[in-house]
Design an enzyme around this catalytic site. Sequence first.
Site, PDB file in Angstrom:
ATOM      1  N   HIS A 179      28.110 137.537  31.755  1.00 14.26           N
ATOM      2  CA  HIS A 179      29.913 136.988  32.309  1.00 14.26           C
ATOM      3  C   HIS A 179      30.809 138.823  32.076  1.00 14.26           C
ATOM      4  O   HIS A 179      31.294 139.387  32.767  1.00 14.26           O
ATOM      5  CB  HIS A 179      30.896 136.612  33.146  1.00 14.26           C
ATOM      6  CG  HIS A 179      29.661 135.481  33.852  1.00 14.26           C
ATOM      7  ND1 HIS A 179      29.629 135.419  35.169  1.00 14.26           N
ATOM      8  CD2 HIS A 179      28.429 134.879  33.342  1.00 14.26           C
ATOM      9  CE1 HIS A 179      28.924 134.456  35.461  1.00 14.26           C
ATOM     10  NE2 HIS A 179      27.963 133.909  34.651  1.00 14.26           N
ATOM     11  N   ASP A 394      36.361 144.614  30.678  1.00 11.68           N
ATOM     12  CA  ASP A 394      36.773 143.923  32.035  1.00 11.68           C
ATOM     13  C   ASP A 394      35.083 143.845  32.491  1.00 11.68           C
ATOM     14  O   ASP A 394      34.606 144.807  32.898  1.00 11.68           O
ATOM     15  CB  ASP A 394      37.407 144.015  34.064  1.00 11.68           C
ATOM     16  CG  ASP A 394      37.894 142.115  33.735  1.00 11.68           C
ATOM     17  OD1 ASP A 394      37.534 140.873  33.220  1.00 11.68           O
ATOM     18  OD2 ASP A 394      38.914 142.069  34.284  1.00 11.68           O
TER      19      ASP A 394
HETATM   20  C1  GDG Z   1      35.229 136.348  33.857  1.00 12.96           C
HETATM   21  C2  GDG Z   1      34.616 137.897  33.385  1.00 12.96           C
HETATM   22  C3  GDG Z   1      33.955 138.919  35.706  1.00 12.96           C
HETATM   23  C4  GDG Z   1      42.850 133.554  37.886  1.00 12.96           C
HETATM   24  N1  GDG Z   1      44.200 133.009  38.680  1.00 12.96           N
HETATM   25  C5  GDG Z   1      44.259 131.829  39.633  1.00 12.96           C
HETATM   26  C6  GDG Z   1      43.284 132.176  40.292  1.00 12.96           C
HETATM   27  N2  GDG Z   1      42.411 132.787  39.573  1.00 12.96           N
HETATM   28  C7  GDG Z   1      41.211 133.098  40.029  1.00 12.96           C
HETATM   29  C8  GDG Z   1      40.752 134.903  40.670  1.00 12.96           C
HETATM   30  C9  GDG Z   1      38.745 135.153  39.960  1.00 12.96           C
HETATM   31  C10 GDG Z   1      39.472 134.269  39.152  1.00 12.96           C
HETATM   32  O1  GDG Z   1      39.817 133.277  38.411  1.00 12.96           O
HETATM   33  C11 GDG Z   1      39.350 135.308  37.364  1.00 12.96           C
HETATM   34  O2  GDG Z   1      37.362 136.311  37.660  1.00 12.96           O
HETATM   35  P1  GDG Z   1      37.927 137.584  36.633  1.00 12.96           P
HETATM   36  O3  GDG Z   1      36.191 138.206  36.985  1.00 12.96           O
HETATM   37  O4  GDG Z   1      38.986 138.014  37.553  1.00 12.96           O
HETATM   38  O5  GDG Z   1      37.953 137.254  35.548  1.00 12.96           O
HETATM   39  P2  GDG Z   1      38.485 136.509  34.506  1.00 12.96           P
HETATM   40  O6  GDG Z   1      37.896 135.133  34.272  1.00 12.96           O
HETATM   41  O7  GDG Z   1      38.259 136.797  33.040  1.00 12.96           O
HETATM   42  O8  GDG Z   1      36.320 136.020  34.122  1.00 12.96           O
HETATM   43  C12 GDG Z   1      35.073 138.943  34.374  1.00 12.96           C
HETATM   44  C13 GDG Z   1      33.622 136.969  35.780  1.00 12.96           C
HETATM   45  O9  GDG Z   1      33.681 136.200  34.256  1.00 12.96           O
HETATM   46  C14 GDG Z   1      32.404 136.493  36.631  1.00 12.96           C
HETATM   47  O10 GDG Z   1      31.487 137.263  36.190  1.00 12.96           O
HETATM   48  O11 GDG Z   1      33.776 138.909  36.996  1.00 12.96           O
HETATM   49  O12 GDG Z   1      34.964 140.064  34.420  1.00 12.96           O
HETATM   50  O13 GDG Z   1      35.818 138.476  32.303  1.00 12.96           O
HETATM   51  O14 GDG Z   1      38.579 134.091  40.961  1.00 12.96           O
HETATM   52  O15 GDG Z   1      41.327 134.517  42.380  1.00 12.96           O
HETATM   53  N3  GDG Z   1      42.716 131.491  40.698  1.00 12.96           N
HETATM   54  C15 GDG Z   1      43.691 130.587  41.521  1.00 12.96           C
HETATM   55  N4  GDG Z   1      44.907 130.153  41.126  1.00 12.96           N
HETATM   56  C16 GDG Z   1      45.075 131.179  40.107  1.00 12.96           C
HETATM   57  O16 GDG Z   1      46.533 130.939  39.296  1.00 12.96           O
HETATM   58  N5  GDG Z   1      43.130 129.737  42.550  1.00 12.96           N
END
Ligand code: GDG
Length: 489
Positions: A179, A394
């Site tokens: 990921h 990212d």
């Molecule tokens: C890894 C990789 C890759 C965040 N704060 C809250 C909340 N979130 C949710 C967001 C989103 C998820 O968490 C974060 O996903 P990201 O993709 O932005 O980043 P990582 O956590 O670093 O994820 C990344 C991912 O894996 C998938 O393969 O895209 O590059 O680093 O869904 O909305 N959700 C809620 N409350 C929060 O306060 N409900």
Amino acid sequence: PPAPPPTRQERATGMTDRQSYDFIVVSNRLPVDRIIDPDGTARWQRSPGGLVTALEPVMRASDGAWVGWAGKADLELEPFTIDDTYLVPVPLSADEVADYYEGFSNDTLWPLYHDVIAPPTYHREWWDAYVRVNRRFAEASAAIAAEGATVWVQDYQLQLVPKMLRELRPDLVIGFFNHIPFPPYGIYAQLPWRRQIVEGLLGADVIGFQRVADAGNFTRAVRRLYGANSTKGSAVRVPVAQGEAPRTAIAKAFPISIDAAMFEEMARRPEIQARAAEIRSELGNPDTIYLGVDRLDYTKGIRHRLKAFGELLRDGRTTAGESVLVQVASPSRERVEAYMQLRDEIELTVGRINGDYATIGHTAIAYLHHGYPREEMVALYLAADVMLVTALRDGMNLVAKEYVACRHDNDGVLILSEFAGAADELKNALLVNPHDIEGLKDAMTVAAGMPQRERASRMRALRKRVRENDVARWSQAFLAELAAAKGAR
Ligand code: GDG
């Protein structure tokens, strides 16, 4: 009646669990959270991640199981079933959480794989714990896999599992998805255990990455370690011991996505739209709401975004009252030193900017160090005029895709870092280099003043892309590649 003799897999693993499954997902965390009710009783609640949603149909259609840690140290649990999925908890001691998870996964691999934005720490005892825990995951998976089952291993915490699993169960079809980014060899080569990790991954039939560039970095690492002839396109000739049958693994990009229809449906709910209007008015109905939503992580470029906004205020290009930056920074990895430091720096900066530029009636930055329910996140996406995704590195960044999925009004501007995997697909965003603070400031100004027609035409194109490439499509593409690998045997 006498018990039947142990099967080959029972002999290999020393376990006599008779239940077996055709499709198994293996990830560091099980897709459930332990909830303690007010009366003190504990129960499990499904965590609403994208991976869970994506795999739900596959789990239901095949005989599915999930292997992972339940999220609490020193907890020995029996397997249990939730919503038709058989969950197999892998126990971790408090020391293993510190060494395998917080240590090797989050303080060695995470910074190394994100271009050493923070310096990685190398400790041999962390590595030993990583090997030991990966073996436990492999054994737990081997013990419940039916003959010829498909096993899909997720993410950087479990890179040794594919090889360990293949050694235990050569009959299995094994997939791995990373990921996070896979770094260029010049950086990857720092890792004292670089060879073991690559060999661990090569135990899989299909190794999936977010970007074409990540798959390229991986195949280049293979060539550096095993010679120029070891790869051809996406096919990797796996180095095997003498006398062993030759084998090919596929290393390819499968960009992950979100359940776009689910986000759009939420964004159309009247109560969520009402909440979005309420957020705007609580912020004093400014002309421009900038929004950032991230785990509080040094890869996300939160400091760069704060710096740019602070300078726009300093230069008089905007004022508190005219603009506000809402930054949700959800708590993350709070026991890792680099994250404690980052939190201090960010909170100091937010305090300074608000101290310098806020007025009694108007805040400059609304900083929220909380996790929120998804409904509130969707309301924030709807309320925001400009979404700021300024990651320094990212894998994908799902926040960018969620913002787009929610904007069924074809409005809002996405500012997106070139260094996020999402930039490969979301070409109609305003793409930025977050290290270029002047460029970022200009993009923020352009976004705030962008004519409605241009906003709509960009958002339409972005939405088309996100709707067509949703998370169901991602899992189907990966599993089709695995099925092809099985067929080619
Ligand atoms: C890894 C990789 C890759 C965040 N704060 C809250 C909340 N979130 C949710 C967001 C989103 C998820 O968490 C974060 O996903 P990201 O993709 O932005 O980043 P990582 O956590 O670093 O994820 C990344 C991912 O894996 C998938 O393969 O895209 O590059 O680093 O869904 O909305 N959700 C809620 N409350 C929060 O306060 N409900």
